[in-house]
Design an enzyme around this catalytic site. Structure first.
Site, PDB file in Angstrom:
ATOM      1  N   ASP A   1       0.933  -1.114   0.007  1.00  0.00           N
ATOM      2  CA  ASP A   1      -0.068  -0.053  -0.086  1.00  0.00           C
ATOM      3  C   ASP A   1       0.801   1.212  -0.068  1.00  0.00           C
ATOM      4  O   ASP A   1       1.666   1.595   0.750  1.00  0.00           O
ATOM      5  CB  ASP A   1      -1.118   0.067   1.063  1.00  0.00           C
ATOM      6  CG  ASP A   1      -1.934   1.288   1.053  1.00  0.00           C
ATOM      7  OD1 ASP A   1      -1.972   1.751   0.176  1.00  0.00           O
ATOM      8  OD2 ASP A   1      -2.830   1.286   2.094  1.00  0.00           O
TER       9      ASP A   1
ATOM     10  N   ASP B   1      -2.747   2.407  -6.116  1.00  0.00           N
ATOM     11  CA  ASP B   1      -1.587   2.741  -4.958  1.00  0.00           C
ATOM     12  C   ASP B   1      -1.664   1.202  -3.997  1.00  0.00           C
ATOM     13  O   ASP B   1      -0.978   1.271  -2.987  1.00  0.00           O
ATOM     14  CB  ASP B   1      -1.966   3.866  -4.066  1.00  0.00           C
ATOM     15  CG  ASP B   1      -3.376   3.829  -3.554  1.00  0.00           C
ATOM     16  OD1 ASP B   1      -4.296   3.108  -3.629  1.00  0.00           O
ATOM     17  OD2 ASP B   1      -3.625   4.800  -2.727  1.00  0.00           O
ATOM     18  N   GLU B   2      -2.584   0.388  -4.434  1.00  0.00           N
ATOM     19  CA  GLU B   2      -2.249  -1.019  -3.708  1.00  0.00           C
ATOM     20  C   GLU B   2      -2.221  -2.201  -4.578  1.00  0.00           C
ATOM     21  O   GLU B   2      -2.983  -2.406  -5.901  1.00  0.00           O
ATOM     22  CB  GLU B   2      -3.759  -1.136  -3.267  1.00  0.00           C
ATOM     23  CG  GLU B   2      -3.931  -0.679  -1.693  1.00  0.00           C
ATOM     24  CD  GLU B   2      -5.064  -0.773  -0.697  1.00  0.00           C
ATOM     25  OE1 GLU B   2      -4.968  -1.010   0.287  1.00  0.00           O
ATOM     26  OE2 GLU B   2      -6.539  -0.416  -1.218  1.00  0.00           O
TER      27      GLU B   2
END
Length: 432
Positions: free
Chosen positions: A25, A120-121
């Site tokens: 993350d 973003d993960e």
């Protein structure tokens, strides 16, 4: 369980036996990229989001801004009051996509089993094998080091399942590394509040609390039978995840369930002409994405949000699958009567297309649908000849591919030009 106290690798690692899933993350990603590109902003509160004067919403806040209580999804006006000294950035999607792709390239170097779930993960399967016995924690540490060389940071959760890895990644931010060893899942999960687990939203949380269930350990004690009575088949899923027994695999190419686009307006829309123009604009964006993904859907959805933040949605099943917004936009406009009456102000408009390969009678949507109209409406496309419509769409797609999205626009797209809040989104479909 270990956490970032072992991040520097000074202590020996316990043996790992079994599946190993990482959740990587990126920390305050949009804001971190802005601080990377603007050295003078480093160490200062930075907020990425829409304007506080135009009903904007916070997309991401740097950790320096979070100290003042600023959070994602917070109204920009509230964030400005909490942190008036913050530096505001409207968002640069192409730049965020560029950095995200660099990070995903690093992850794919480590393992081919990568599932990107947002810009973003991503989940990774780094289960030790006969040919590769590297410890999952060593892989996680190397990923953190490589990502930091790009100028941004990440937090990583390591566990035996996606559920455990996801929760672990949230435990220690930024630059955190939280590891839940095989066999310690219940020790880690039991004390946590039920809301910490993916799939339990506000409504489910309140229902559980009304039955005296506030932690994941208490949820497990309820047993599958009772949870299924409360939540149907989802009750068993909750139980398995709370036990740390989630065995859902890494999906490298997860099927697309719907394609959608929505916009929040700086000034509420009240005139039907303005609302229909906005619907057509969102439909055009969805249609272009469908063609880019070679998808055709049979279910269209319209969502409106009002100034009081309430929202309503409606779906309609088309006679045949399509990716042609010139065909389905008039249908969407005809559906407006189910959600709107003259004089009602509209804050947000969203359009979706789904039903790509659904079993008969099953409909999926990104929207919280309240009504479903299963029959095709009577609305007619403005251009009746299908070959002419396809030719027009192909021509406009070609121009946009070469010169950018704003190179050619229909008149309706100009009607509300400049009236969006500019809030940045994290919809993964926007960045792939």
């Amino acid at each position: 369980m270990i956490d970032s106290s072992e991040h520097e690798g000074m202590l020996p690692l316990e043996p790992w036996d079994g599946p190993a899933i990482l959740l990587v993350d990126l920390d305050a990603f949009f804001a971190s990229v802005e601080q990377l590109d603007h050295p003078g902003w480093r160490g200062k509160p930075v907020i990425v989001g829409g304007s506080a004067d135009k009903h904007g919403v916070v997309s991401t806040a740097s950790y320096e801004a979070r100290v003042f209580g600023v959070r994602s999804a917070m109204p920009a006006a509230t964030a400005r009051k909490l942190c008036p000294q913050a530096i505001w950035a409207a968002g640069r999607f192409d730049r965020y996509k560029q950095v995200s792709n660099q990070v995903m390239s690093i992850l794919n170097d480590e393992t081919p089993l990568v599932q990107q779930v947002s810009i973003d993960e991503a989940f990774l399967d780094v289960t030790p094998t006969r040919t590769n016995r590297e410890h999952p924690v060593a892989v996680a540490r190397r990923i953190q080091q490589r990502v930091e060389q790009l100028g941004v940071t990440c937090s990583v959760g390591v566990g035996t399942s996606k559920t455990v890895a996801k929760i672990a990644s949230d435990m220690d931010k930024p630059r955190g590394l939280t590891v839940v060893y095989p066999g310690t899942e219940r020790m880690f999960l039991d004390p946590l509040p039920v809301r910490s687990m993916s799939g339990i939203g506000a409504a489910a949380e309140q229902r559980l609390k009304s039955h005296g269930v506030e932690t994941l350990g208490q949820l497990v004690c309820e047993g599958t039978a009772r949870l299924e009575r409360l939540f149907g088949k989802n009750g068993r899923v909750m139980y398995m995840r709370a036990c740390g027994l989630d065995d859902s695999p890494i999906q490298q190419h997860a099927p697309v369930k719907s394609v959608s686009n929505e916009v929040t307006f700086a000034n509420d829309l009240r005139m039907r002409e303005d609302i229909e123009a906005a619907i057509c604009t969102q439909a055009a964006k969805v249609g272009r994405r469908l063609r880019g993904k070679s998808l055709r859907g049979s279910t269209i959805g319209l969502r409106l949000r009002y100034p009081d933040r309430s929202s309503r949605s409606v779906q309609r099943r088309l006679a045949r699958p399509t990716d042609d917004e010139l065909l389905f936009a008039p249908e969407l406009c005809s559906m407006l009567d189910e959600l709107w009456e003259p004089g009602i102000a509209v804050r947000l408009i969203g359009v979706s297309v789904s039903g790509f390969s659904e079993p008969e009678g099953e409909q999926g949507s990104l929207f919280d649908v309240k009504q479903v109209a299963p029959l095709e409406g009577d609305a007619k496309p403005r251009i009746q000849d299908e070959s002419k419509r396809r030719g027009l769409l192909a021509a406009t797609d070609l121009v946009k591919d070469r010169f950018g999205e704003g190179a050619v626009r229909f008149g309706h797209e100009l009607r509300n030009d400049g009236n969006a809040t500019g809030t940045a989104a994290k919809n993964p479909a926007d960045y792939k």
